[in-house]
Design a protein around this motif. Structure first.
Motif, PDB file in Angstrom:
ATOM      1  N   GLU A 177      46.080  73.157   7.602  1.00  0.00           N
ATOM      2  CA  GLU A 177      45.664  74.406   6.958  1.00  0.00           C
ATOM      3  C   GLU A 177      46.766  75.460   7.088  1.00  0.00           C
ATOM      4  O   GLU A 177      47.012  76.229   6.159  1.00  0.00           O
ATOM      5  N   LEU A 178      47.426  75.493   8.234  1.00  0.00           N
ATOM      6  CA  LEU A 178      48.487  76.480   8.425  1.00  0.00           C
ATOM      7  C   LEU A 178      49.598  76.276   7.398  1.00  0.00           C
ATOM      8  O   LEU A 178      50.119  77.230   6.817  1.00  0.00           O
ATOM      9  N   LEU A 225      55.767  73.585  13.919  1.00  0.00           N
ATOM     10  CA  LEU A 225      54.725  74.012  14.868  1.00  0.00           C
ATOM     11  C   LEU A 225      55.059  73.587  16.296  1.00  0.00           C
ATOM     12  O   LEU A 225      54.278  73.822  17.210  1.00  0.00           O
ATOM     13  N   SER A 268      38.334  73.712  15.395  1.00  0.00           N
ATOM     14  CA  SER A 268      38.713  72.401  15.915  1.00  0.00           C
ATOM     15  C   SER A 268      38.814  72.416  17.438  1.00  0.00           C
ATOM     16  O   SER A 268      38.377  71.477  18.101  1.00  0.00           O
ATOM     17  N   ARG A 296      46.763  67.984  19.508  1.00  0.00           N
ATOM     18  CA  ARG A 296      46.069  68.015  18.220  1.00  0.00           C
ATOM     19  C   ARG A 296      44.642  68.515  18.369  1.00  0.00           C
ATOM     20  O   ARG A 296      43.795  68.267  17.514  1.00  0.00           O
ATOM     21  N   LYS A 341      35.830  65.519  16.641  1.00  0.00           N
ATOM     22  CA  LYS A 341      36.551  64.267  16.414  1.00  0.00           C
ATOM     23  C   LYS A 341      36.397  63.304  17.584  1.00  0.00           C
ATOM     24  O   LYS A 341      36.886  62.193  17.542  1.00  0.00           O
ATOM     25  N   ILE A 363      40.933  78.892   2.653  1.00  0.00           N
ATOM     26  CA  ILE A 363      41.553  77.718   3.267  1.00  0.00           C
ATOM     27  C   ILE A 363      41.320  77.843   4.771  1.00  0.00           C
ATOM     28  O   ILE A 363      42.203  78.254   5.518  1.00  0.00           O
ATOM     29  N   GLU A 404      38.731  76.446   8.352  1.00  0.00           N
ATOM     30  CA  GLU A 404      38.038  75.300   8.907  1.00  0.00           C
ATOM     31  C   GLU A 404      36.537  75.387   8.622  1.00  0.00           C
ATOM     32  O   GLU A 404      36.027  76.449   8.291  1.00  0.00           O
ATOM     33  N   SER A 455      40.286  68.389  10.247  1.00  0.00           N
ATOM     34  CA  SER A 455      41.670  68.512  10.708  1.00  0.00           C
ATOM     35  C   SER A 455      41.736  69.349  11.987  1.00  0.00           C
ATOM     36  O   SER A 455      40.767  69.984  12.381  1.00  0.00           O
ATOM     37  N   CYS A 456      42.936  69.348  12.592  1.00  0.00           N
ATOM     38  CA  CYS A 456      43.128  70.149  13.801  1.00  0.00           C
ATOM     39  C   CYS A 456      43.473  71.591  13.430  1.00  0.00           C
ATOM     40  O   CYS A 456      43.724  72.405  14.301  1.00  0.00           O
ATOM     41  N   ASN A 457      43.557  71.879  12.161  1.00  0.00           N
ATOM     42  CA  ASN A 457      43.929  73.145  11.507  1.00  0.00           C
ATOM     43  C   ASN A 457      45.449  73.296  11.333  1.00  0.00           C
ATOM     44  O   ASN A 457      45.900  74.275  10.744  1.00  0.00           O
ATOM     45  N   GLY A 458      46.218  72.311  11.767  1.00  0.00           N
ATOM     46  CA  GLY A 458      47.659  72.341  11.531  1.00  0.00           C
ATOM     47  C   GLY A 458      47.983  72.255  10.041  1.00  0.00           C
ATOM     48  O   GLY A 458      48.827  72.991   9.528  1.00  0.00           O
ATOM     49  N   GLY A 472      45.518  72.897  16.050  1.00  0.00           N
ATOM     50  CA  GLY A 472      46.880  72.857  15.547  1.00  0.00           C
ATOM     51  C   GLY A 472      47.662  74.137  15.753  1.00  0.00           C
ATOM     52  O   GLY A 472      48.863  74.110  16.012  1.00  0.00           O
TER      53      GLY A 472
END
Lengths: 503, 177
Positions: free
Chosen positions: B59-60, A289, A499, A205, A185, A158, A160, B54-57, A208
């Motif tokens: 995924e966390l 977060l 990202s 963003r 993006k 899981i 990126e 995604s921004c990887n948020g 994250g």
């Protein structure tokens, strides 16, 4: 050899660029800066473009910071990357986005532009892409018995997306080449014309896992540009959030690195601690977060007394449980067998690439934006910046362990000294264009945000530089000579952001 | 290590009871899961996660589903390493232009019957990234989506509720959709 001060004085200073000066220089001074970078006297903090100009943020040996800019009306400028390799990918990215040609750049392949945008140079001329993009040519690896292993962009875990091209001799990695840009993006494109609140949301963003650090960097850049200052309580709450973010990520990483060495016990226990941190963050600030909690001018939410209690309970639990996990890591020989001596990054490369965070600190570079340039409230807080010399996976684990301990101490200090007062002093819109820059320390390393506001207070140009820009290339170096099976371990110990890099 | 394992035996597990199934998700899923598929899958789902920008948020938080508090595997839901082993694609991100091809190919590599769950606000319609030259703008523009789980990012409970709704639908062999 000019000092950074002298070099800055040679050019035309730009008004309303804060807190550090920006100067428009000529090509000779630009090249002189390239020389100081390649000699290792100065550090490249960032390089970014805009239509018709290229900018470079520099750090000299004494902690002095400045931005030099070169007008390139004909769209060309002398490449920094040809003399200072850390600039290579930044220049390739600036060429893809703005059409700026770095003269002498040894790598002419596109970087972020995979040919799927329907546009060329989307942030400048925006010409229609008429021809299909030529297929990407990977660097050759030639020799008897060498084979290639392509991995990604969709990976097994899981994580990126990105592409890794391994050239291996048997089990040994001879070359790793990365291809990134899959999660581009167009954030800097969306920033243009956005008001401060929307731009702050976009900044948060970018990556994250570092949403607090990015929101903080953006807020500080916006405050620098407009000459505003966040109220003291807001500054302390920001630091509180930043340390919570660091703690959560370090707990998660320590467990995940051990998990990639098949030691799941650490992963399970660190996962519990990470979850505790996120729940405490949720209880305090209403988001696990802490996204969108830091705004230009201050913070969006206050810390209630119940939040203080939740944090004290969190600190107590971490202090009770974490030492046993540290001991477990230290005393498990089969685990250390995987991490010690694996994926060594030399101190010279860490220094040349100005590697931030645990990547730099595990290889002897102890730069920390909380110290240099520093920002409140860290100037009144006591903390160590742990640094090791081994440069291997083990050292990157230990730096995280020590930093987590420091973050716990910082949280205690912040709770103890948290001042009362207002939460936000909304920046007044500027009457004329202004620029600001900020450097903040994310768990991964220093995040740089450079911002130009138009006279109406909207964003004219914003550049966000993730620490991963200077860490990704070092992973290619660190994996060299290791076995393919150790790549996940090395990769996780770097934990670069896709990202944040791809934007 | 022995001490740590030993102490674990006497502490109550931190794993929490399952959250109630999300009604909105059930309604959306009513269309998605047919009876024959339910019979074939029984009470288990294999998920392949695909980050499509995604921004990887997200995924966390998806990662958090595997921690001891949520323990996704107790429900028969597990993450697999290849789309060829998957029943469900869990897709995050606004779908970048640079990931469009990879997402399509991952979908094609997943055997039928299959479902797509789009995770996060930006996976719905591009979210705050909508309108960018580099973004397709929502997972449904590229592959058919059976369920959306909103949030920026959705917290693990929201993810769990959505996935359990999917599992319930898939598992309820007797009722027609």
């Amino acid at each position: 050899m000019p000092t950074l001060d002298e070099l800055m004085r040679q050019g035309r200073p730009v008004a309303r660029h804060r807190p550090w000066p920006r100067t428009v220089v000529d090509a000779a001074a630009w090249n002189a800066a390239a020389g100081r970078l390649s000699d290792g006297d100065w550090t490249l903090l960032g390089l970014w473009g805009e239509a018709g100009a290229v900018h470079m943020a520099l750090l000299d040996g004494t902690g002095g910071i400045g931005v030099v800019s070169l007008d390139c009306a004909d769209g060309r400028y002398p490449s920094i990357g040809q003399r200072h390799p850390p600039a290579l990918r930044l220049e390739r990215a600036a060429r893809d986005l703005f059409g700026l040609q770095p003269l002498g750049l040894p790598d002419i392949r596109p970087w972020l532009d995979h040919g799927g945008w329907g546009l060329r140079h989307p942030l400048a001329a925006r010409t229609e892409a008429t021809e299909p993009a030529p297929s990407y040519v990977f660097l050759p690896g030639e020799g008897e018995g060498l084979h290639q292993i392509p991995v990604g962009p969709v990976h097994a875990g899981i994580i990126e997306p990105g592409h890794f091209r391994f050239t291996a001799s048997g089990e040994t990695v001879v070359r790793l080449e990365q291809r990134l840009g899959y999660v581009h993006k167009g954030i800097e494109g969306l920033m243009a014309g956005a008001d401060l609140d929307r731009a702050a949301a976009l900044a948060g963003r970018t990556s994250g896992d570092s949403t607090v650090a990015y929101a903080l960097a953006f807020a500080r850049a916006a405050e620098a540009a407009t000459g505003a200052t966040a109220p003291p309580r807001a500054q302390w709450l920001r630091a509180l959030m930043a340390e919570l973010e660091r703690l959560a990520n370090h707990f998660g990483d320590i467990g995940a690195i051990c998990n990639d060495a098949s030691f799941t016990l650490m992963h399970a226990h660190c996962g519990i601690l990470r979850e505790r941190v996120l729940r405490a963050a949720d209880a305090c600030f209403g988001h696990r977060l802490m996204r969108d909690r830091i705004l230009p001018g201050g913070v969006a939410v206050d810390l209630a007394n119940s939040g203080v209690a939740a944090l004290r309970a969190l600190i107590a639990e971490c202090r009770a449980r974490f030492p046993a996990l540290t001991e477990l890591y230290d005393n498990t020989a089969s685990l250390q067998d995987r991490t010690v001596g694996t994926g060594i990054l030399s101190a010279a490369l860490a220094r040349q690439y100005a590697a931030g965070g645990y990547v730099g600190r595990a290889s002897g570079r102890s730069f920390d934006a909380r110290r240099t340039p520093g920002y409140p409230p860290y100037d009144t807080l006591r903390f160590d910046v742990p640094s090791l010399d081994a440069g291997d996976v083990d050292a990157r684990v230990w730096v995280r362990i020590r930093e987590a301990e420091q973050s716990l101490s910082l949280l205690e200090q912040i709770l103890h000294q948290l001042p009362e007062g207002p939460l936000r002093a909304e920046p007044t819109p500027p009457s004329e264009p202004c620029e600001g820059m900020a450097l903040t320390e994310s768990f991964r390393g220093d995040v740089l945000v450079w911002l130009r506001l138009a006279a109406d207070g909207t964003v004219a140009r914003c550049h966000l530089r993730d620490p991963s820009w200077f860490q990704w290339p070092l992973l290619e170096a660190a994996i060299h000579g290791n076995i393919v099976a150790d790549f996940p371990l090395c990769n996780k110990s770097f934990n670069c952001s896709y990202s944040g890099h791809d934007l | 290590m022995r001490k740590l394992l030993f102490s674990g035996m006497f502490r109550a597990p931190v794993t929490e009871p399952r959250p109630p199934t999300d009604d909105a998700a059930l309604r959306e899923l009513a269309q998605a899961v047919d009876r024959s598929a339910r019979r074939r899958l029984g009470h288990s789902l294999s998920i392949r996660e695909v980050d499509a920008g995604s921004c990887n948020g997200c995924e966390l938080e998806i990662h958090a589903l595997n921690n001891a508090f949520y323990d996704l595997e107790r429900f028969g839901i597990r993450f697999v390493a290849s789309p060829r082993h998957a029943d469900v694609l869990l897709v995050t991100g606004p779908v970048t232009a640079n990931m469009r091809d990879a997402l399509e190919r991952t979908f094609q590599a997943t055997p039928d019957p299959k479902w797509v769950v789009a995770v996060g606000d930006c996976a719905v319609d591009g979210g705050c990234f909508a309108g960018s030259y580099a973004v397709v703008g929502g997972v449904a523009r590229v592959v058919p989506v059976d369920l959306h789980i909103r949030g920026c990012p959705p917290n693990p409970n929201a993810l769990l509720q959505g996935l359990l709704a999917l599992l319930d639908r898939v598992g309820e062999g007797g009722r027609s959709a």
